[in-house]
Design an enzyme around this catalytic site. Structure first.
Site, PDB file in Angstrom:
ATOM      1  N   ASP A  20       1.001  -1.157   0.100  1.00 27.85           N
ATOM      2  CA  ASP A  20      -0.036   0.103   0.148  1.00 27.85           C
ATOM      3  C   ASP A  20       0.741   1.390   0.030  1.00 27.85           C
ATOM      4  O   ASP A  20       2.048   1.375   0.430  1.00 27.85           O
ATOM      5  CB  ASP A  20      -0.991   0.039   1.134  1.00 27.85           C
ATOM      6  CG  ASP A  20      -2.321   0.805   1.005  1.00 27.85           C
ATOM      7  OD1 ASP A  20      -2.279   1.003  -0.002  1.00 27.85           O
ATOM      8  OD2 ASP A  20      -3.005   0.905   2.138  1.00 27.85           O
ATOM      9  N   ASN A  22       1.351   3.425  -2.867  1.00 28.63           N
ATOM     10  CA  ASN A  22       1.933   3.772  -4.157  1.00 28.63           C
ATOM     11  C   ASN A  22       1.333   5.159  -4.580  1.00 28.63           C
ATOM     12  O   ASN A  22       2.232   6.155  -5.156  1.00 28.63           O
ATOM     13  CB  ASN A  22       1.598   2.731  -5.219  1.00 28.63           C
ATOM     14  CG  ASN A  22       2.256   1.164  -4.825  1.00 28.63           C
ATOM     15  OD1 ASN A  22       3.510   1.261  -4.649  1.00 28.63           O
ATOM     16  ND2 ASN A  22       1.331   0.611  -4.047  1.00 28.63           N
ATOM     17  N   GLU A  67     -12.040  -5.033  -5.460  1.00 28.21           N
ATOM     18  CA  GLU A  67     -12.303  -3.328  -5.096  1.00 28.21           C
ATOM     19  C   GLU A  67     -11.569  -2.485  -5.892  1.00 28.21           C
ATOM     20  O   GLU A  67     -12.150  -1.215  -6.238  1.00 28.21           O
ATOM     21  CB  GLU A  67     -12.050  -3.123  -3.585  1.00 28.21           C
ATOM     22  CG  GLU A  67     -12.990  -3.548  -2.815  1.00 28.21           C
ATOM     23  CD  GLU A  67     -12.889  -5.074  -2.469  1.00 28.21           C
ATOM     24  OE1 GLU A  67     -11.568  -5.197  -2.439  1.00 28.21           O
ATOM     25  OE2 GLU A  67     -13.792  -5.876  -2.042  1.00 28.21           O
ATOM     26  N   ASN A  68     -10.182  -2.911  -6.734  1.00 26.02           N
ATOM     27  CA  ASN A  68      -9.308  -1.794  -7.292  1.00 26.02           C
ATOM     28  C   ASN A  68     -10.191  -1.582  -8.745  1.00 26.02           C
ATOM     29  O   ASN A  68      -9.688  -0.418  -9.358  1.00 26.02           O
ATOM     30  CB  ASN A  68      -8.083  -2.579  -7.722  1.00 26.02           C
ATOM     31  CG  ASN A  68      -7.339  -2.335  -6.364  1.00 26.02           C
ATOM     32  OD1 ASN A  68      -6.286  -3.299  -6.154  1.00 26.02           O
ATOM     33  ND2 ASN A  68      -7.540  -1.311  -5.497  1.00 26.02           N
ATOM     34  N   TRP A  69     -11.242  -2.276  -9.222  1.00 25.31           N
ATOM     35  CA  TRP A  69     -11.860  -1.980 -10.380  1.00 25.31           C
ATOM     36  C   TRP A  69     -12.477  -0.572 -10.280  1.00 25.31           C
ATOM     37  O   TRP A  69     -12.871  -0.112 -11.300  1.00 25.31           O
ATOM     38  CB  TRP A  69     -12.912  -2.933 -10.894  1.00 25.31           C
ATOM     39  CG  TRP A  69     -12.290  -4.442 -11.156  1.00 25.31           C
ATOM     40  CD1 TRP A  69     -12.467  -5.489 -10.400  1.00 25.31           C
ATOM     41  CD2 TRP A  69     -11.468  -4.874 -12.160  1.00 25.31           C
ATOM     42  NE1 TRP A  69     -11.717  -6.577 -10.907  1.00 25.31           N
ATOM     43  CE2 TRP A  69     -11.226  -6.148 -12.148  1.00 25.31           C
ATOM     44  CE3 TRP A  69     -10.761  -4.139 -13.226  1.00 25.31           C
ATOM     45  CZ2 TRP A  69     -10.375  -6.863 -12.999  1.00 25.31           C
ATOM     46  CZ3 TRP A  69     -10.180  -4.775 -14.285  1.00 25.31           C
ATOM     47  CH2 TRP A  69      -9.821  -6.142 -14.154  1.00 25.31           C
ATOM     48  N   ARG A  71     -11.102   2.028  -9.324  1.00 23.31           N
ATOM     49  CA  ARG A  71     -10.236   3.219  -9.615  1.00 23.31           C
ATOM     50  C   ARG A  71     -10.426   3.946 -10.990  1.00 23.31           C
ATOM     51  O   ARG A  71     -11.081   3.228 -12.010  1.00 23.31           O
ATOM     52  CB  ARG A  71      -8.914   2.529  -9.556  1.00 23.31           C
ATOM     53  CG  ARG A  71      -8.429   2.473  -8.082  1.00 23.31           C
ATOM     54  CD  ARG A  71      -7.168   2.492  -7.893  1.00 23.31           C
ATOM     55  NE  ARG A  71      -6.754   2.053  -6.267  1.00 23.31           N
ATOM     56  CZ  ARG A  71      -5.382   1.495  -6.000  1.00 23.31           C
ATOM     57  NH1 ARG A  71      -4.672   1.432  -6.907  1.00 23.31           N
ATOM     58  NH2 ARG A  71      -5.163   1.174  -4.525  1.00 23.31           N
ATOM     59  N   SER A 199      -8.521  -5.372   4.647  1.00 20.03           N
ATOM     60  CA  SER A 199      -8.982  -4.891   3.323  1.00 20.03           C
ATOM     61  C   SER A 199      -9.358  -6.282   2.418  1.00 20.03           C
ATOM     62  O   SER A 199      -8.974  -6.647   1.399  1.00 20.03           O
ATOM     63  CB  SER A 199      -7.887  -4.273   2.330  1.00 20.03           C
ATOM     64  OG  SER A 199      -7.685  -2.920   3.036  1.00 20.03           O
TER      65      SER A 199
END
Ligand SMILES: CCc1cc(N2CCCCCC2)n2ncc(-c3ccc(F)cc3)c2n1
Length: 243
Positions: A20, A22, A67-69, A71, A199
């Site tokens: 985490d 970045n 969950e990153n989709w 972004r 997470s």
């Protein structure tokens, strides 16, 4: 007894990392967020080599969560190019260090080029019997556990499984990490950037794991920082003459 060296006899067999910080790293430097991801990818190789050199057996890295989709599209597109970039740059070094690449998560939803690169890297390193570098890609622990429950229910419905024999071992055998056998559960989880949350990462597998949170942002995380976390883990498990 304090020590400033890693005891190679007591290195955690399986280490998991939530990489985490970045985007924050880039923002602090007035750079685009993807600059943080690019730097973060290079840190993946540095930490992979450090872990392999210490004798870690499995290193699981949370590269992309379900969950990153959410972004921005441009950021997701760049993230999806990183596996190809990583392998183009690092596969020879991974093979030279006998590192085997594996993945957990639903890779079927990834772009075709991403899937191709990951499949090729797994093929290229399939005969390596050193450390397993395990990327969590489009991974979510609740989805993993739900899919396991569905698969177990289907086997019961088909008469292939007696509900009376369903125990923790049976559930573990239906998770993405089943291929890791007795090494499926990380002894140590490291999360960078100061956030102290799981997470939706390895919720079943982390039941008994040591949790280490560091304020360092992933792009700033060095092999020395990694070794310091391993030494801190060993201090937590130091023997005082007992078992
Ligand atoms: C798909 C998203 C993503 C993001 C990402 N970042 C960005 C966020 C976390 C920090 C590390 C750099 N990395 N770094 C390596 C990979 C990678 C994944 C699979 C694989 F087989 C080989 C390499 C990677 N993948």
């Amino acid at each position: 007894m304090e020590t400033n060296e890693v005891d190679r006899e007591r290195v955690p067999k399986h280490v998991a990392i939530i990489m985490d910080g970045n985007g924050r790293w880039a923002q602090r430097r007035h750079l685009p967020r993807i600059a943080g991801h690019k730097r973060g990818m290079n840190v993946v190789e540095d930490i992979t080599m450090a872990a392999s050199d210490l004798g870690v057996r499995v290193l699981t890295l949370y590269a992309f969560s379900t969950e990153n989709w959410k972004r921005p599209t441009t950021e997701v597109k760049y993230l999806m190019s990183l596996p190809s970039r990583f392998f183009n740059k690092f596969v020879p070094n991974l093979i030279a260090n006998n590192v085997q690449v594996r993945t957990i998560g639903d890779s079927s939803q990834l772009p075709a080029e991403t899937q191709r690169a990951v499949k090729q890297a797994q093929l290229d390193t399939a005969t390596c019997d050193g450390m397993i570098l395990n990327f969590a890609l489009n991974y979510g622990s609740r989805a993993e556990i739900t899919t396991a429950a569905q698969r177990i229910a289907t086997e019961v419905q088909a008469g292939d499984l007696d509900p009376a024999v369903i125990d923790e071992q049976v559930l573990s055998e239906h998770l993405n990490t089943a291929f890791l056998g007795n090494e499926a559960d990380p002894e140590l989880l490291i999360r960078t950037s100061g956030e102290e949350r799981l997470s939706n990462f390895l919720l079943w597998q982390l039941a008994y794991s040591e949790l280490a949170f560091t304020d360092k942002l992933w792009p700033d995380f060095t092999p020395a920082d990694f070794r310091a976390e391993i030494m801190a883990f060993q201090q937590r498990h130091r023997r005082f003459g007992g078992l």
